[in-house]
Design a protein around this motif. Sequence first.
Motif, PDB file in Angstrom:
ATOM      1  N   GLU A   1     -70.470  23.950 -14.839  1.00 13.91           N
ATOM      2  CA  GLU A   1     -71.520  23.478 -15.752  1.00 13.91           C
ATOM      3  C   GLU A   1     -71.615  21.964 -15.643  1.00 13.91           C
ATOM      4  N   HIS A   2     -72.853  21.464 -15.544  1.00 14.46           N
ATOM      5  CA  HIS A   2     -73.052  20.010 -15.505  1.00 14.46           C
ATOM      6  C   HIS A   2     -74.301  19.669 -16.319  1.00 14.46           C
ATOM      7  N   THR A   3     -74.189  18.645 -17.157  1.00 15.69           N
ATOM      8  CA  THR A   3     -75.314  18.209 -17.993  1.00 15.69           C
ATOM      9  C   THR A   3     -75.855  16.888 -17.471  1.00 15.69           C
ATOM     10  N   PHE A   4     -77.159  16.847 -17.242  1.00 10.59           N
ATOM     11  CA  PHE A   4     -77.864  15.621 -16.875  1.00 10.59           C
ATOM     12  C   PHE A   4     -78.487  15.058 -18.150  1.00 10.59           C
ATOM     13  N   ALA A   5     -78.465  13.737 -18.313  1.00 12.92           N
ATOM     14  CA  ALA A   5     -78.956  13.100 -19.543  1.00 12.92           C
ATOM     15  C   ALA A   5     -80.459  13.256 -19.728  1.00 12.92           C
TER      16      ALA A   5
ATOM     17  N   VAL B   1     -79.113  21.204 -18.390  1.00 12.74           N
ATOM     18  CA  VAL B   1     -77.814  21.656 -17.912  1.00 12.74           C
ATOM     19  C   VAL B   1     -78.010  22.635 -16.763  1.00 12.74           C
ATOM     20  N   VAL B   2     -77.156  22.516 -15.754  1.00 13.69           N
ATOM     21  CA  VAL B   2     -77.157  23.461 -14.636  1.00 13.69           C
ATOM     22  C   VAL B   2     -75.820  24.193 -14.636  1.00 13.69           C
ATOM     23  N   THR B   3     -75.859  25.462 -14.246  1.00 10.58           N
ATOM     24  CA  THR B   3     -74.626  26.245 -14.177  1.00 10.58           C
ATOM     25  C   THR B   3     -74.573  27.026 -12.870  1.00 10.58           C
ATOM     26  N   ALA B   4     -73.366  27.304 -12.442  1.00  9.80           N
ATOM     27  CA  ALA B   4     -73.109  28.173 -11.290  1.00  9.80           C
ATOM     28  C   ALA B   4     -71.959  29.092 -11.686  1.00  9.80           C
ATOM     29  N   ILE B   5     -72.216  30.387 -11.675  1.00  7.61           N
ATOM     30  CA  ILE B   5     -71.200  31.365 -12.056  1.00  7.61           C
ATOM     31  C   ILE B   5     -71.133  32.422 -10.959  1.00  7.61           C
ATOM     32  N   GLY B   6     -69.920  32.739 -10.542  1.00  2.00           N
ATOM     33  CA  GLY B   6     -69.748  33.770  -9.525  1.00  2.00           C
ATOM     34  C   GLY B   6     -68.512  33.537  -8.690  1.00  2.00           C
ATOM     35  N   VAL B   7     -68.676  33.668  -7.367  1.00  2.00           N
ATOM     36  CA  VAL B   7     -67.571  33.540  -6.426  1.00  2.00           C
ATOM     37  C   VAL B   7     -68.017  32.667  -5.265  1.00  2.00           C
ATOM     38  N   TRP B   8     -67.193  31.690  -4.909  1.00  2.00           N
ATOM     39  CA  TRP B   8     -67.442  30.876  -3.727  1.00  2.00           C
ATOM     40  C   TRP B   8     -66.223  30.985  -2.815  1.00  2.00           C
ATOM     41  N   GLU B   9     -66.429  31.536  -1.642  1.00  2.00           N
ATOM     42  CA  GLU B   9     -65.380  31.748  -0.647  1.00  2.00           C
ATOM     43  C   GLU B   9     -64.141  32.406  -1.254  1.00  2.00           C
ATOM     44  N   GLY B  10     -64.386  33.429  -2.052  1.00  2.00           N
ATOM     45  CA  GLY B  10     -63.308  34.227  -2.630  1.00  2.00           C
ATOM     46  C   GLY B  10     -62.705  33.674  -3.908  1.00  2.00           C
ATOM     47  N   LYS B  11     -63.133  32.491  -4.358  1.00  2.00           N
ATOM     48  CA  LYS B  11     -62.594  31.889  -5.586  1.00  2.00           C
ATOM     49  C   LYS B  11     -63.650  31.939  -6.678  1.00  2.00           C
ATOM     50  N   ARG B  12     -63.191  32.265  -7.889  1.00  2.00           N
ATOM     51  CA  ARG B  12     -64.110  32.314  -9.032  1.00  2.00           C
ATOM     52  C   ARG B  12     -64.662  30.926  -9.339  1.00  2.00           C
ATOM     53  N   VAL B  13     -65.946  30.915  -9.706  1.00  2.00           N
ATOM     54  CA  VAL B  13     -66.630  29.670 -10.045  1.00  2.00           C
ATOM     55  C   VAL B  13     -67.244  29.829 -11.425  1.00  2.00           C
ATOM     56  N   ASN B  14     -67.050  28.825 -12.274  1.00  2.00           N
ATOM     57  CA  ASN B  14     -67.703  28.751 -13.571  1.00  2.00           C
ATOM     58  C   ASN B  14     -67.992  27.272 -13.807  1.00  2.00           C
TER      59      ASN B  14
END
Length: 147
Positions: free
Chosen positions: A128-132, A113-126
């Motif tokens: 998550e993506h799972t690879f098999a 699983v990969v995650t990205a948490i934070g802010v991208w261009e002023g918008k909140r990001v949360n």
Amino acid sequence: MRYITGGIALGAALALGGLAAAGTAANAAPAQAAQTQSLYAPSALVLTVGQGDKAATANVQRAVTLTCMPKPAGTHPDVRGACAQLRLADGDFDQITKIKSDTFCTKEWNPSVVTAIGVWEGKRVNYEHTFANPCEAKAGKGTVFEF
């Protein structure tokens, strides 16, 4: 004696005045820093790669920081490349983790699983993506999750 006490009083007044001025300058610095703002919205993320099917239960194997605005920085090994890929995708992480249709992988279930948490261009990001399995992860993680 009058000259000595006058000199001491003058020295004390100058010292206290200097401290007061220094305190005023120190207090003014945070206020000035608070008023300084970038022309661009902030973009700062914490990216992780973990072993498991969900971020909540996965064992995190690696984690990096990525800041794209106001200037590229962070612990990501290819900060400029990752920021460029995110800008090209307009911050759409689903587009970045999309596996190309001509990719052939086994059907084993060994999720990561990969995650990205934070802010991208002023918008909140949360995100998550799972690879098999590792094959799908290699094909779909792009520059952003290549660390």
